[in-house]
Scaffold this motif. Structure first.
Motif, PDB file in Angstrom:
ATOM      1  N   THR A 290      39.011  85.047 112.974  1.00 46.63           N
ATOM      2  CA  THR A 290      38.156  85.801 113.465  1.00 46.63           C
ATOM      3  C   THR A 290      38.888  86.747 114.632  1.00 46.63           C
ATOM      4  OG1 THR A 290      38.126  84.069 115.242  1.00 46.63           O
ATOM      5  CG2 THR A 290      36.220  84.033 113.628  1.00 46.63           C
ATOM      6  N   ALA A 291      40.460  86.536 114.787  1.00 44.82           N
ATOM      7  CA  ALA A 291      41.090  87.341 115.703  1.00 44.82           C
ATOM      8  C   ALA A 291      42.552  87.165 115.199  1.00 44.82           C
ATOM      9  CB  ALA A 291      41.106  86.627 117.110  1.00 44.82           C
ATOM     10  N   GLY A 292      43.351  88.132 115.554  1.00 43.23           N
ATOM     11  CA  GLY A 292      44.883  88.010 115.516  1.00 43.23           C
ATOM     12  C   GLY A 292      45.598  86.881 115.713  1.00 43.23           C
ATOM     13  N   MET A 293      45.033  86.195 116.855  1.00 41.49           N
ATOM     14  CA  MET A 293      45.887  85.071 117.248  1.00 41.49           C
ATOM     15  C   MET A 293      45.383  83.599 116.718  1.00 41.49           C
ATOM     16  SD  MET A 293      43.325  83.168 118.871  1.00 41.49           S
ATOM     17  CE  MET A 293      43.513  82.164 120.281  1.00 41.49           C
ATOM     18  N   HIS A 294      44.302  83.808 115.866  1.00 35.62           N
ATOM     19  CA  HIS A 294      43.728  82.671 115.246  1.00 35.62           C
ATOM     20  C   HIS A 294      44.955  81.943 114.395  1.00 35.62           C
ATOM     21  CE1 HIS A 294      39.679  80.768 113.429  1.00 35.62           C
ATOM     22  NE2 HIS A 294      40.788  79.971 113.639  1.00 35.62           N
TER      23      HIS A 294
ATOM     24  N   ILE B 262      37.158  88.585 110.175  1.00 36.85           N
ATOM     25  CA  ILE B 262      35.843  88.692 109.826  1.00 36.85           C
ATOM     26  C   ILE B 262      35.099  88.029 111.004  1.00 36.85           C
ATOM     27  CG2 ILE B 262      33.738  88.014 108.294  1.00 36.85           C
ATOM     28  CD1 ILE B 262      35.237  88.996 106.005  1.00 36.85           C
ATOM     29  N   ARG B 263      33.963  88.649 111.850  1.00 36.16           N
ATOM     30  CA  ARG B 263      33.162  87.869 112.545  1.00 36.16           C
ATOM     31  C   ARG B 263      31.808  88.076 112.153  1.00 36.16           C
ATOM     32  NH1 ARG B 263      35.968  89.469 118.555  1.00 36.16           N
ATOM     33  NH2 ARG B 263      37.685  88.619 117.970  1.00 36.16           N
ATOM     34  N   THR B 264      31.076  86.939 111.952  1.00 33.06           N
ATOM     35  CA  THR B 264      29.571  87.258 111.518  1.00 33.06           C
ATOM     36  C   THR B 264      28.704  86.979 112.626  1.00 33.06           C
ATOM     37  OG1 THR B 264      29.753  84.869 110.601  1.00 33.06           O
ATOM     38  CG2 THR B 264      30.131  86.509 109.043  1.00 33.06           C
TER      39      THR B 264
ATOM     40  N   GLU C 213      40.200  95.274 111.525  1.00 35.35           N
ATOM     41  CA  GLU C 213      41.543  94.994 111.592  1.00 35.35           C
ATOM     42  C   GLU C 213      42.130  94.869 112.947  1.00 35.35           C
ATOM     43  OE1 GLU C 213      44.272  97.381 108.973  1.00 35.35           O
ATOM     44  OE2 GLU C 213      42.609  98.507 108.838  1.00 35.35           O
ATOM     45  N   MET C 214      42.755  94.017 113.216  1.00 36.37           N
ATOM     46  CA  MET C 214      43.234  93.625 114.608  1.00 36.37           C
ATOM     47  C   MET C 214      44.785  93.744 114.774  1.00 36.37           C
ATOM     48  SD  MET C 214      42.563  90.598 117.529  1.00 36.37           S
ATOM     49  CE  MET C 214      40.809  91.279 117.747  1.00 36.37           C
ATOM     50  N   LEU C 215      45.267  94.709 115.795  1.00 32.50           N
ATOM     51  CA  LEU C 215      46.630  94.946 115.982  1.00 32.50           C
ATOM     52  C   LEU C 215      46.961  93.862 117.128  1.00 32.50           C
ATOM     53  CD1 LEU C 215      46.650  98.682 116.187  1.00 32.50           C
ATOM     54  CD2 LEU C 215      47.873  97.286 114.538  1.00 32.50           C
TER      55      LEU C 215
ATOM     56  N   TRP D  80      38.277  86.465 130.625  1.00 33.49           N
ATOM     57  CA  TRP D  80      38.848  85.194 129.984  1.00 33.49           C
ATOM     58  C   TRP D  80      38.582  85.241 128.786  1.00 33.49           C
ATOM     59  CZ3 TRP D  80      40.894  81.444 133.494  1.00 33.49           C
ATOM     60  CH2 TRP D  80      41.457  80.291 132.780  1.00 33.49           C
ATOM     61  N   TRP D  81      39.809  84.820 128.038  1.00 32.22           N
ATOM     62  CA  TRP D  81      39.613  84.788 126.700  1.00 32.22           C
ATOM     63  C   TRP D  81      39.939  83.490 126.166  1.00 32.22           C
ATOM     64  CZ3 TRP D  81      40.892  84.068 121.599  1.00 32.22           C
ATOM     65  CH2 TRP D  81      40.105  84.695 120.625  1.00 32.22           C
ATOM     66  N   GLY D  82      39.161  82.989 125.405  1.00 29.48           N
ATOM     67  CA  GLY D  82      39.279  81.810 124.387  1.00 29.48           C
ATOM     68  C   GLY D  82      38.667  80.622 124.952  1.00 29.48           C
TER      69      GLY D  82
ATOM     70  N   TRP E  73      41.788  97.410 124.402  1.00 29.32           N
ATOM     71  CA  TRP E  73      42.648  96.815 124.339  1.00 29.32           C
ATOM     72  C   TRP E  73      42.392  95.497 125.177  1.00 29.32           C
ATOM     73  CZ3 TRP E  73      48.584  98.542 124.356  1.00 29.32           C
ATOM     74  CH2 TRP E  73      49.221  97.822 123.627  1.00 29.32           C
ATOM     75  N   ASN E  74      43.059  94.379 124.835  1.00 25.30           N
ATOM     76  CA  ASN E  74      42.867  93.212 125.522  1.00 25.30           C
ATOM     77  C   ASN E  74      44.309  92.538 125.619  1.00 25.30           C
ATOM     78  OD1 ASN E  74      41.695  90.981 126.939  1.00 25.30           O
ATOM     79  ND2 ASN E  74      40.625  90.153 125.491  1.00 25.30           N
ATOM     80  N   ASP E  75      44.687  92.273 127.029  1.00 24.25           N
ATOM     81  CA  ASP E  75      45.919  91.626 127.198  1.00 24.25           C
ATOM     82  C   ASP E  75      45.537  89.979 127.537  1.00 24.25           C
ATOM     83  OD1 ASP E  75      47.550  93.608 126.455  1.00 24.25           O
ATOM     84  OD2 ASP E  75      48.411  93.964 128.403  1.00 24.25           O
ATOM     85  N   VAL E  76      45.570  88.966 126.878  1.00 24.15           N
ATOM     86  CA  VAL E  76      45.359  87.826 127.286  1.00 24.15           C
ATOM     87  C   VAL E  76      46.411  86.960 127.643  1.00 24.15           C
ATOM     88  CG1 VAL E  76      43.792  85.436 126.631  1.00 24.15           C
ATOM     89  CG2 VAL E  76      43.537  87.800 125.441  1.00 24.15           C
ATOM     90  N   PHE E  77      46.430  86.453 129.055  1.00 20.26           N
ATOM     91  CA  PHE E  77      47.648  85.519 129.388  1.00 20.26           C
ATOM     92  C   PHE E  77      47.169  84.110 129.246  1.00 20.26           C
ATOM     93  CE2 PHE E  77      47.098  89.610 132.012  1.00 20.26           C
ATOM     94  CZ  PHE E  77      48.165  90.164 131.434  1.00 20.26           C
TER      95      PHE E  77
ATOM     96  N   VAL F 261      51.225  85.387 125.792  1.00 15.66           N
ATOM     97  CA  VAL F 261      50.420  86.308 125.932  1.00 15.66           C
ATOM     98  C   VAL F 261      50.017  86.635 124.313  1.00 15.66           C
ATOM     99  CG1 VAL F 261      50.723  88.842 126.192  1.00 15.66           C
ATOM    100  CG2 VAL F 261      51.918  87.595 127.563  1.00 15.66           C
ATOM    101  N   ASP F 262      49.128  87.029 124.451  1.00 16.72           N
ATOM    102  CA  ASP F 262      48.112  87.217 123.127  1.00 16.72           C
ATOM    103  C   ASP F 262      47.475  88.617 123.497  1.00 16.72           C
ATOM    104  OD1 ASP F 262      46.081  87.498 121.223  1.00 16.72           O
ATOM    105  OD2 ASP F 262      44.842  86.055 122.247  1.00 16.72           O
ATOM    106  N   THR F 263      47.911  89.658 122.652  1.00 13.30           N
ATOM    107  CA  THR F 263      46.890  90.822 122.855  1.00 13.30           C
ATOM    108  C   THR F 263      46.368  91.247 121.497  1.00 13.30           C
ATOM    109  OG1 THR F 263      48.186  92.772 122.234  1.00 13.30           O
ATOM    110  CG2 THR F 263      48.991  91.420 124.286  1.00 13.30           C
ATOM    111  N   GLY F 264      44.993  91.900 121.857  1.00  7.65           N
ATOM    112  CA  GLY F 264      44.411  92.347 120.746  1.00  7.65           C
ATOM    113  C   GLY F 264      43.855  93.742 120.910  1.00  7.65           C
ATOM    114  N   MET F 265      43.873  94.546 119.748  1.00  6.68           N
ATOM    115  CA  MET F 265      43.474  95.966 119.629  1.00  6.68           C
ATOM    116  C   MET F 265      42.656  96.048 118.355  1.00  6.68           C
ATOM    117  SD  MET F 265      45.378  99.789 119.904  1.00  6.68           S
ATOM    118  CE  MET F 265      45.721  99.883 121.425  1.00  6.68           C
TER     119      MET F 265
HETATM  120  N1  SER Z   1      42.326  86.908 121.382  1.00  6.09           N
HETATM  121  C1  SER Z   1      42.158  88.340 122.161  1.00  6.09           C
HETATM  122  C2  SER Z   1      40.780  88.982 121.357  1.00  6.09           C
HETATM  123  O1  SER Z   1      40.566  88.762 120.318  1.00  6.09           O
HETATM  124  C3  SER Z   1      43.306  89.230 122.234  1.00  6.09           C
HETATM  125  O2  SER Z   1      43.805  89.198 120.629  1.00  6.09           O
HETATM  126  O3  SER Z   1      40.272  89.827 122.024  1.00  6.09           O
END
Ligand code: SER
Length: 627
Positions: free
Chosen positions: A39-43, A67-69, A85-87, A161-163, A203-207, A226-230
């Motif tokens: 569901t996310a690049g960090m997964h 994929i997010r349903t 697609e997530m960068l 806040w993420w996650g 964009w989202n920078d997660v600490f 750090v986890d970022t997602g674009m």
């Molecule tokens: N995990 C965060 C998000 O999905 C940043 O990658 O937005």
């Protein structure tokens, strides 16, 4: 800017900043019972965010298919997508807030990269809540870089806040970047994050600082990450000044192909038809990527296979509707002086294939960044055709049943069809409620939707309690039992190869704290003797209390040393290899794997195979427990 340009620039930028480019992973996560899709690049990086060393280093960058349903029912509007697609770039205990923000700022504003004027940018930072204070550190960095105070919004946990993605796992405050598309603020409080529609998040920078544990407490992580997602689709839309993602290069040829498949429709001519086009475009993209994945599933009635079936069937339904409307329109044009009406058998229902020609365009467009689409092209097309055909049969049966009911239905002076009857069509023939409604509408009738929903809900409650968790998205169960089962899959995999032969390859696995499932390629049911043998071999290794060790090496060395790697799975050049055995020369099993595993097999308990059955053509499934 095209999607390809954005993807390339992002990777190039972060590589120039010392990041190693890693391969995006499968859309279907392994060993993770809480989620059906990535569901996310960090997964796929969760184990590393929790403290494991990544073989490629501390600075990573990639693009990841996701994929997010959760919002599947909103697809059809201007912005919602199921596939995207997530960068992302990651720091695993390397840079933290300052480094991440500086790099984000440079990538966004430098003319060499995205070149967004600073005046167009705004950011949000965490306001502070509970034990976690306001994120003044991030705000100070943004200000130093030139973002004025009135473009920094401090927002609560709900927004900044993420996650964790599931119920437990890494999480932390984040700082989101917004692109301003308005001329003037909507009011005195209009700041980044405002819902007026003028601030678009890019964009989202997660600490990542905490791990939310099973008790719901936030434990500080041993090492800050750090986890970022674009999101590529969203960012391309914004950078090109488009109102909708469907107006970008990402969808241009897909939308053309849909128009053609429907018998000549031009996107933009009619709001209702456009909505169908968008649903088809999104759903076929998701279906193509699920079927094109190295761990592809086929349409089925469970899990990811069920989502795939839903995506395909909804796309077919809209394809059929669109074709019929286009056909109807053409008929009316040609025969304005006759009583010509649409027939329920437009060109499309006569066995032509609607989806696969659209999937061809998707594969051709994205096979560069995702070569697996090309490798699995035949499988994608065959499965789409097969499911489409099956569904067309269902539709025809349903229509036939509806016609049989019709004389009785027409007797009702209120022109209302009972919801229970509509549910019966759904339950017995798999006939979607939307179609029953369409057919009813053609007769000037309405379906009692409340009654249908009621019946539907009752029917779903049982199965849903079991599967709803998996729709939400979440992280792998890294609990003690799950880890034991994970090691058991390696033992079983090897045991099966010893007994049945080297053609046995893992096709999937699914682990909960209570049991494991293991899918593998093998053409025939196992005999009882073979099952007992496999069980005995696994238990023997458990009794030997073998040590489990991990080594990082390059993929070729790993394979040369006898390690099993999953065919078709993408690996980094440096991989982790788990060995179960006394020494590098005297081992029972060796597999390329991300872990985690037990330290010694003696802790695992007794292994019992409960069931051996067919999973799909050429694939068997074993269900086993440790007690
Ligand atoms: N995990 C965060 C998000 O999905 C940043 O990658 O937005």
């Amino acid at each position: 800017m095209t999607a390809d340009e954005l993807r390339n620039k992002y990777i190039e930028f972060f590589v120039s900043k010392g990041h190693a480019q890693i391969q995006g992973k499968s859309l279907l996560p392994d060993n993770d019972p809480t989620v059906l899709f990535t569901t996310a690049g960090m997964h796929p990086l969760v184990p590393y965010l929790l403290g494991e060393e990544h073989p490629a280093g501390k600075r990573l960058v990639d693009y990841q298919k996701c994929i997010r349903t959760g919002d599947i029912d909103s697809v059809g509007d201007a912005s919602h997508l199921t596939f995207f697609e997530m960068l992302g770039n990651w720091s695993l205990g390397d840079y933290f807030k300052e480094g991440a923000i500086e790099m984000s700022f440079e990538f966004l504003t430098s003319p060499q990269w995205l070149g967004i004027p600073v005046e167009k940018l705004g950011v949000t930072v965490f306001k502070g809540e509970g034990a976690v204070p306001r994120d003044d550190e991030s705000a100070a960095v943004w200000k130093r870089l030139g973002i004025p105070e009135n473009r920094i919004a401090y927002l609560p946990r709900e927004d900044n806040w993420w996650g964790p993605a599931g119920s437990t796992g890494p999480c932390g405050p984040d700082s989101e970047m917004f692109y301003y598309v308005g001329d003037a603020p909507c009011g005195p409080d209009c700041k980044p994050g405002c819902s007026c529609g003028k601030w678009l998040e890019i964009w989202n920078d997660v600490f990542m600082q905490y791990n939310k544990n099973a008790e719901g407490a936030y434990e500080p992580l041993a090492r800050k990450c750090v986890d970022t997602g674009m999101g590529i689709e969203r960012t391309v839309t914004i950078l090109n000044g488009k109102k909708s993602v469907y107006d970008t290069d990402i969808f241009a040829s897909i939308i053309n192909a849909i128009g053609e498949a429907a018998g000549g429709y031009r996107y933009g001519d009619d709001a209702e038809k456009d909505k169908s086009v968008r649903i088809i475009a999104d759903h076929v993209r998701s279906a193509t990527f699920i079927l094109g994945d190295p761990k592809a599933v086929s349409p089925s009635n469970v899990g990811a296979g069920y989502v795939l079936r839903r995506l395909i069937r909804r796309a077919v339904r809209h394809g059929r509707k669109l074709s019929r409307d286009v056909q109807h329109h053409a008929d009316v044009q040609q025969h304005t002086d006759t009583q010509q009406h649409e027939s329920s058998s437009g060109a499309y229902s006569e066995g032509s294939r609607f989806l696969s020609p659209i999937a061809v365009v998707i594969v051709d467009q994205l096979k560069g960044p995702y070569p697996e689409l090309q490798e699995n092209r035949t499988f994608i097309m065959t499965e789409l055709d097969r499911e489409e055909e099956k569904f067309m049969e269902t539709l025809q049966k349903g229509e036939h049943e509806f016609e049989k009911l019709l004389p009785n239905l027409l007797k009702d002076p209120r022109k209302i069809m009972s919801g229970r009857l509509a549910f019966k069509l759904y339950d017995t023939y798999g006939f979607p409620i939307e179609l029953t409604e369409e057919l009813a509408a053609e007769q000037g009738m309405k379906v009692n939707r409340e009654e249908f929903d009621d019946a539907f809900k009752k029917h779903q409650e049982l199965s849903r309690s079991q599967s709803s968790q998996t729709f939400k998205g979440g992280l792998g169960d890294q609990g003690e039992m799950a880890v034991k089962y994970h090691t058991a899959t390696h033992l079983l995999h090897k045991a099966l190869r010893m007994i049945l032969g080297d053609h046995v390859a893992q096709k999937g696995s699914n682990i909960t704290a209570e049991r494991m499932r293991f899918d593998f390629s093998h053409g025939a049911p196992m005999t009882q003797e073979e099952v007992q043998k496999a069980e005995a071999i696994v238990n023997e290794q458990i009794q030997k209390d073998l040590p489990v060790s991990m080594e990082v090496m390059d993929l070729d060395t790993a394979k040369a040393s006898g390690a099993i790697a999953l065919f078709g799975e993408k690996y980094e050049s440096q991989v982790r290899v788990y060995t179960i055995g006394n020494s590098p020369a005297d081992f029972f099993s060796k597999e390329v794997c991300g872990g985690p595993h037990v330290e010694r097999t003696g802790t695992m308990g007794k292994f019992t195979i409960q069931k051996e059955q067919s999973s799909s053509a050429g694939v068997r499934r074993i269900r086993a427990v440790l007690e």
